[in-house]
Design a protein around this motif. Structure first.
Motif, short mmCIF file in Angstrom:
data_model
loop_
_atom_site.label_atom_id
_atom_site.label_comp_id
_atom_site.label_asym_id
_atom_site.label_seq_id
_atom_site.Cartn_x
_atom_site.Cartn_y
_atom_site.Cartn_z
N PHE A 59 0.85 -1.18 0.00
CA PHE A 59 0.00 0.00 0.00
C PHE A 59 0.89 1.24 0.00
O PHE A 59 1.78 1.35 0.86
N HIS B 290 1.65 4.60 1.17
CA HIS B 290 1.25 5.59 2.19
C HIS B 290 1.94 6.92 1.87
O HIS B 290 2.61 7.50 2.71
N THR B 291 1.77 7.35 0.64
CA THR B 291 2.35 8.61 0.20
C THR B 291 1.29 9.71 0.14
O THR B 291 1.61 10.87 -0.09
N PRO C 59 -3.09 10.22 1.81
CA PRO C 59 -4.08 9.54 2.65
C PRO C 59 -4.79 8.41 1.90
O PRO C 59 -5.18 8.57 0.74
N LEU C 60 -4.92 7.28 2.57
CA LEU C 60 -5.62 6.12 2.00
C LEU C 60 -6.96 5.95 2.72
O LEU C 60 -7.02 6.08 3.94
N GLU D 272 -10.03 3.86 4.37
CA GLU D 272 -10.17 2.56 5.03
C GLU D 272 -10.90 1.61 4.08
O GLU D 272 -11.63 2.07 3.19
N HIS E 250 2.98 2.73 12.90
CA HIS E 250 3.30 3.17 11.54
C HIS E 250 3.98 4.53 11.57
O HIS E 250 3.61 5.40 12.37
N PRO F 102 5.87 9.81 4.58
CA PRO F 102 5.42 8.97 3.47
C PRO F 102 6.30 7.73 3.28
O PRO F 102 7.52 7.79 3.47
N HIS G 195 6.07 3.33 1.42
CA HIS G 195 5.29 2.21 0.88
C HIS G 195 5.26 1.15 1.96
O HIS G 195 6.28 0.83 2.57
N TYR G 196 4.07 0.58 2.18
CA TYR G 196 3.86 -0.38 3.25
C TYR G 196 3.70 -1.78 2.69
O TYR G 196 2.80 -2.04 1.88
#
Length: 192
Positions: A74, A76-77, A79-80, A82, A112, A116, A118-119
């Motif tokens: 995912f 995370h750069t 807002p994602l 839910e 976390h 920013p 990448h997860y």
């Protein structure tokens, strides 16, 4: 010979969730989340399906073409959102074990990073194909695409932690589930 890696689609979601549940079946965390052995695989597969469906829409799923290994990322750069109807789906998937999954979700969220990244949510290799370099191939595949963005993950056992360390991840202070199961947050700085 290098494995053929492709981006998974919604058509692959059930197979990917099943693969992750199978690969993770021996991990201590799955025993905490679902203590009843006969329920574990079905519950874990249903839970992973929620996150795999979400990754199809908002992340990247890299699948070894023969279905032997997968990485779910995912970005995370920005807002994602839910996963849609997450709490309802979580209860449907996990039943009376839902609170254990909520505890894990809260621990992950609390650890976390703020910046920013990448997860890597899941790196799973089918037990019949482990120790053949497929996990490393999937890591290299995504790392080549990061474009100077750092990466983050939670390692679930010392063996996995060591694999990630070989790929440039640095372990941070571990955290534990109520039963003492440890996770090692790991950070891979941006290249260059």
């Amino acid at each position: 010979m290098r494995p053929v890696i492709r981006r998974a689609t919604a058509d692959d979601a059930a197979k990917v969730a099943e693969l992750i549940a199978t690969a993770f079946s021996g991990l201590r965390v799955t025993h905490y989340l679902v203590p009843v052995r006969r329920e574990r695989h079905q519950v874990m597969t249903a839970n992973f399906r929620i996150l795999v469906d979400h990754a199809v829409e908002h992340g990247e799923i890299h699948l070894v073409d023969d279905g032997s290994a997968v990485a779910v990322w995912f970005p995370h750069t920005a807002p994602l959102p839910e996963p849609p109807d997450y709490d309802r789906r979580l209860v449907e998937a996990t039943g009376h074990w839902a609170e254990r999954f909520r505890v894990l979700d809260a621990l992950f969220a609390a650890n976390h990073p703020a910046q920013p990244y990448h997860y890597l949510a899941f790196l799973a290799v089918h037990p019949s194909y482990q120790n053949q370099g497929l996990g490393s191939a999937l890591l290299r595949h995504h790392h080549a695409r990061l474009g100077g963005v750092p990466a983050y993950l939670e390692a679930s056992d010392p063996r996995n932690r060591d694999l990630y360390a070989r790929h440039g991840y640095q372990a941070r202070e571990p955290f534990a589930l109520p039963d003492g199961t440890l996770f090692w947050p790991m950070w891979r700085p941006a290249d260059g």
